[in-house]
Design a protein around this motif. Sequence first.
Motif, PDB file in Angstrom:
ATOM      1  N   MET A   1      14.267   4.991  -9.519  1.00 62.74           N
ATOM      2  CA  MET A   1      12.919   4.564  -9.247  1.00 62.74           C
ATOM      3  C   MET A   1      12.525   4.991  -7.834  1.00 62.74           C
ATOM      4  O   MET A   1      13.324   4.922  -6.904  1.00 62.74           O
ATOM      5  CB  MET A   1      12.823   3.027  -9.359  1.00 62.74           C
ATOM      6  CG  MET A   1      11.451   2.504  -9.032  1.00 62.74           C
ATOM      7  SD  MET A   1      11.261   0.700  -9.045  1.00 62.74           S
ATOM      8  CE  MET A   1      11.793   0.290 -10.660  1.00 62.74           C
ATOM      9  N   ARG A   2      11.280   5.413  -7.679  1.00 61.90           N
ATOM     10  CA  ARG A   2      10.769   5.776  -6.354  1.00 61.90           C
ATOM     11  C   ARG A   2      10.769   4.540  -5.458  1.00 61.90           C
ATOM     12  O   ARG A   2      10.519   3.434  -5.911  1.00 61.90           O
ATOM     13  CB  ARG A   2       9.348   6.324  -6.447  1.00 61.90           C
ATOM     14  CG  ARG A   2       9.249   7.588  -7.278  1.00 61.90           C
ATOM     15  CD  ARG A   2       7.811   8.038  -7.446  1.00 61.90           C
ATOM     16  NE  ARG A   2       7.059   7.044  -8.210  1.00 61.90           N
ATOM     17  CZ  ARG A   2       5.744   7.059  -8.378  1.00 61.90           C
ATOM     18  NH1 ARG A   2       5.018   8.008  -7.822  1.00 61.90           N
ATOM     19  NH2 ARG A   2       5.138   6.135  -9.087  1.00 61.90           N
ATOM     20  N   ARG A   3      11.052   4.780  -4.180  1.00 60.95           N
ATOM     21  CA  ARG A   3      11.105   3.681  -3.215  1.00 60.95           C
ATOM     22  C   ARG A   3      10.168   4.001  -2.056  1.00 60.95           C
ATOM     23  O   ARG A   3      10.304   5.045  -1.413  1.00 60.95           O
ATOM     24  CB  ARG A   3      12.538   3.500  -2.720  1.00 60.95           C
ATOM     25  CG  ARG A   3      12.711   2.385  -1.726  1.00 60.95           C
ATOM     26  CD  ARG A   3      14.206   2.174  -1.411  1.00 60.95           C
ATOM     27  NE  ARG A   3      14.349   1.355  -0.234  1.00 60.95           N
ATOM     28  CZ  ARG A   3      14.825   1.771   0.943  1.00 60.95           C
ATOM     29  NH1 ARG A   3      15.251   3.013   1.090  1.00 60.95           N
ATOM     30  NH2 ARG A   3      14.904   0.948   1.951  1.00 60.95           N
ATOM     31  N   LEU A  34       8.189  -5.476  -3.476  1.00 59.32           N
ATOM     32  CA  LEU A  34       7.675  -5.779  -4.801  1.00 59.32           C
ATOM     33  C   LEU A  34       7.786  -4.544  -5.693  1.00 59.32           C
ATOM     34  O   LEU A  34       7.525  -3.426  -5.245  1.00 59.32           O
ATOM     35  CB  LEU A  34       6.200  -6.198  -4.693  1.00 59.32           C
ATOM     36  CG  LEU A  34       5.478  -6.612  -5.952  1.00 59.32           C
ATOM     37  CD1 LEU A  34       6.016  -7.954  -6.454  1.00 59.32           C
ATOM     38  CD2 LEU A  34       3.986  -6.726  -5.673  1.00 59.32           C
ATOM     39  N   ARG A  35       8.160  -4.757  -6.937  1.00 56.48           N
ATOM     40  CA  ARG A  35       8.122  -3.671  -7.917  1.00 56.48           C
ATOM     41  C   ARG A  35       6.669  -3.507  -8.327  1.00 56.48           C
ATOM     42  O   ARG A  35       5.994  -4.469  -8.672  1.00 56.48           O
ATOM     43  CB  ARG A  35       8.969  -4.009  -9.135  1.00 56.48           C
ATOM     44  CG  ARG A  35       9.028  -2.877 -10.149  1.00 56.48           C
ATOM     45  CD  ARG A  35       9.831  -3.308 -11.376  1.00 56.48           C
ATOM     46  NE  ARG A  35      10.073  -2.215 -12.280  1.00 56.48           N
ATOM     47  CZ  ARG A  35       9.200  -1.767 -13.188  1.00 56.48           C
ATOM     48  NH1 ARG A  35       8.012  -2.321 -13.283  1.00 56.48           N
ATOM     49  NH2 ARG A  35       9.510  -0.771 -13.980  1.00 56.48           N
ATOM     50  N   ARG A  42       3.553   4.865 -13.526  1.00 49.57           N
ATOM     51  CA  ARG A  42       4.903   5.142 -13.035  1.00 49.57           C
ATOM     52  C   ARG A  42       5.338   4.058 -12.047  1.00 49.57           C
ATOM     53  O   ARG A  42       4.625   3.759 -11.093  1.00 49.57           O
ATOM     54  CB  ARG A  42       4.946   6.517 -12.370  1.00 49.57           C
ATOM     55  CG  ARG A  42       4.677   7.667 -13.345  1.00 49.57           C
ATOM     56  CD  ARG A  42       4.745   9.028 -12.653  1.00 49.57           C
ATOM     57  NE  ARG A  42       3.871   9.088 -11.491  1.00 49.57           N
ATOM     58  CZ  ARG A  42       2.695   9.710 -11.457  1.00 49.57           C
ATOM     59  NH1 ARG A  42       2.240  10.338 -12.514  1.00 49.57           N
ATOM     60  NH2 ARG A  42       1.968   9.719 -10.361  1.00 49.57           N
ATOM     61  N   PRO A  43       6.517   3.488 -12.252  1.00 46.00           N
ATOM     62  CA  PRO A  43       6.967   2.408 -11.367  1.00 46.00           C
ATOM     63  C   PRO A  43       7.451   2.920 -10.012  1.00 46.00           C
ATOM     64  O   PRO A  43       7.857   4.070  -9.874  1.00 46.00           O
ATOM     65  CB  PRO A  43       8.134   1.793 -12.143  1.00 46.00           C
ATOM     66  CG  PRO A  43       8.674   2.917 -12.952  1.00 46.00           C
ATOM     67  CD  PRO A  43       7.486   3.770 -13.311  1.00 46.00           C
ATOM     68  N   PHE A  44       7.365   2.022  -9.025  1.00 46.44           N
ATOM     69  CA  PHE A  44       7.969   2.280  -7.718  1.00 46.44           C
ATOM     70  C   PHE A  44       8.282   0.936  -7.079  1.00 46.44           C
ATOM     71  O   PHE A  44       7.740  -0.095  -7.459  1.00 46.44           O
ATOM     72  CB  PHE A  44       7.071   3.142  -6.824  1.00 46.44           C
ATOM     73  CG  PHE A  44       5.762   2.515  -6.413  1.00 46.44           C
ATOM     74  CD1 PHE A  44       5.649   1.806  -5.218  1.00 46.44           C
ATOM     75  CD2 PHE A  44       4.629   2.648  -7.214  1.00 46.44           C
ATOM     76  CE1 PHE A  44       4.444   1.236  -4.831  1.00 46.44           C
ATOM     77  CE2 PHE A  44       3.423   2.088  -6.834  1.00 46.44           C
ATOM     78  CZ  PHE A  44       3.326   1.380  -5.639  1.00 46.44           C
ATOM     79  N   LEU A  45       9.186   0.964  -6.112  1.00 46.77           N
ATOM     80  CA  LEU A  45       9.550  -0.235  -5.380  1.00 46.77           C
ATOM     81  C   LEU A  45       8.925  -0.156  -4.000  1.00 46.77           C
ATOM     82  O   LEU A  45       9.211   0.769  -3.234  1.00 46.77           O
ATOM     83  CB  LEU A  45      11.073  -0.374  -5.256  1.00 46.77           C
ATOM     84  CG  LEU A  45      11.555  -1.552  -4.405  1.00 46.77           C
ATOM     85  CD1 LEU A  45      11.168  -2.882  -5.045  1.00 46.77           C
ATOM     86  CD2 LEU A  45      13.056  -1.464  -4.185  1.00 46.77           C
ATOM     87  N   LEU A  46       8.074  -1.108  -3.674  1.00 48.07           N
ATOM     88  CA  LEU A  46       7.565  -1.248  -2.312  1.00 48.07           C
ATOM     89  C   LEU A  46       8.645  -1.997  -1.557  1.00 48.07           C
ATOM     90  O   LEU A  46       8.990  -3.125  -1.911  1.00 48.07           O
ATOM     91  CB  LEU A  46       6.255  -2.039  -2.318  1.00 48.07           C
ATOM     92  CG  LEU A  46       5.562  -2.190  -0.969  1.00 48.07           C
ATOM     93  CD1 LEU A  46       5.002  -0.845  -0.512  1.00 48.07           C
ATOM     94  CD2 LEU A  46       4.455  -3.223  -1.056  1.00 48.07           C
ATOM     95  N   ALA A  51       6.041  -7.759   5.821  1.00 47.61           N
ATOM     96  CA  ALA A  51       4.788  -7.757   5.073  1.00 47.61           C
ATOM     97  C   ALA A  51       3.752  -6.962   5.846  1.00 47.61           C
ATOM     98  O   ALA A  51       3.580  -7.144   7.054  1.00 47.61           O
ATOM     99  CB  ALA A  51       4.309  -9.178   4.843  1.00 47.61           C
ATOM    100  N   THR A  52       3.072  -6.066   5.156  1.00 50.61           N
ATOM    101  CA  THR A  52       2.134  -5.151   5.782  1.00 50.61           C
ATOM    102  C   THR A  52       0.825  -5.160   5.017  1.00 50.61           C
ATOM    103  O   THR A  52       0.814  -5.171   3.785  1.00 50.61           O
ATOM    104  CB  THR A  52       2.721  -3.723   5.790  1.00 50.61           C
ATOM    105  OG1 THR A  52       3.973  -3.759   6.490  1.00 50.61           O
ATOM    106  CG2 THR A  52       1.800  -2.728   6.457  1.00 50.61           C
ATOM    107  N   ARG A  53      -0.266  -5.128   5.764  1.00 53.88           N
ATOM    108  CA  ARG A  53      -1.588  -5.045   5.170  1.00 53.88           C
ATOM    109  C   ARG A  53      -1.890  -3.580   4.875  1.00 53.88           C
ATOM    110  O   ARG A  53      -1.771  -2.728   5.752  1.00 53.88           O
ATOM    111  CB  ARG A  53      -2.631  -5.600   6.142  1.00 53.88           C
ATOM    112  CG  ARG A  53      -4.027  -5.580   5.589  1.00 53.88           C
ATOM    113  CD  ARG A  53      -4.953  -6.280   6.586  1.00 53.88           C
ATOM    114  NE  ARG A  53      -6.252  -6.458   6.015  1.00 53.88           N
ATOM    115  CZ  ARG A  53      -7.350  -5.865   6.474  1.00 53.88           C
ATOM    116  NH1 ARG A  53      -7.285  -5.083   7.526  1.00 53.88           N
ATOM    117  NH2 ARG A  53      -8.506  -6.080   5.907  1.00 53.88           N
TER     118      ARG A  53
END
Length: 152
Positions: A1-3, A34-35, A42-46, A51-53
Amino acid sequence: MRRVIAVVAAGGWPAETAVGEVTLAFDQRHRRRLRMTDDAGRPFLLDLDHATRMADGDGLAVEGGGFIRVCAAAEAVCEVRAATAAAAARLAWHIGNRHTPLQVLADGTLRILDDPVLVAMLEHLGAGVTRGLAPFTPEPGAYAGNGRRHDH
């Protein structure tokens, strides 16, 4: 999964390296880990350090290369107008006194998320209020810098 490992401000990343887009409402644009799924499914993992705005046009740096463009979703908003600059300042004060995120548009119009209680108050104070759908990007806040709403 993309990160995703970083958020780069709009204009600070090369647009030609975009590998996707993710459209998010205001309340979804302040995250740390967060996923997620981009607009193409397409999924990715943040996976950020804190925590960022995220703002419209920001790039989410994908580990190994490329960026996912952040797009502000159209939301139910109210545009608030006043007859004078002094009246607009008064309305902005009342909105801020309720810890409500506020966007100031280039023409001086105030934009808030649609809230029937606030709309009634603003109309009582003489505001002209128009409901609609538009991206919402409020002021970030002088202290917290995150523009988040206080739920109290």
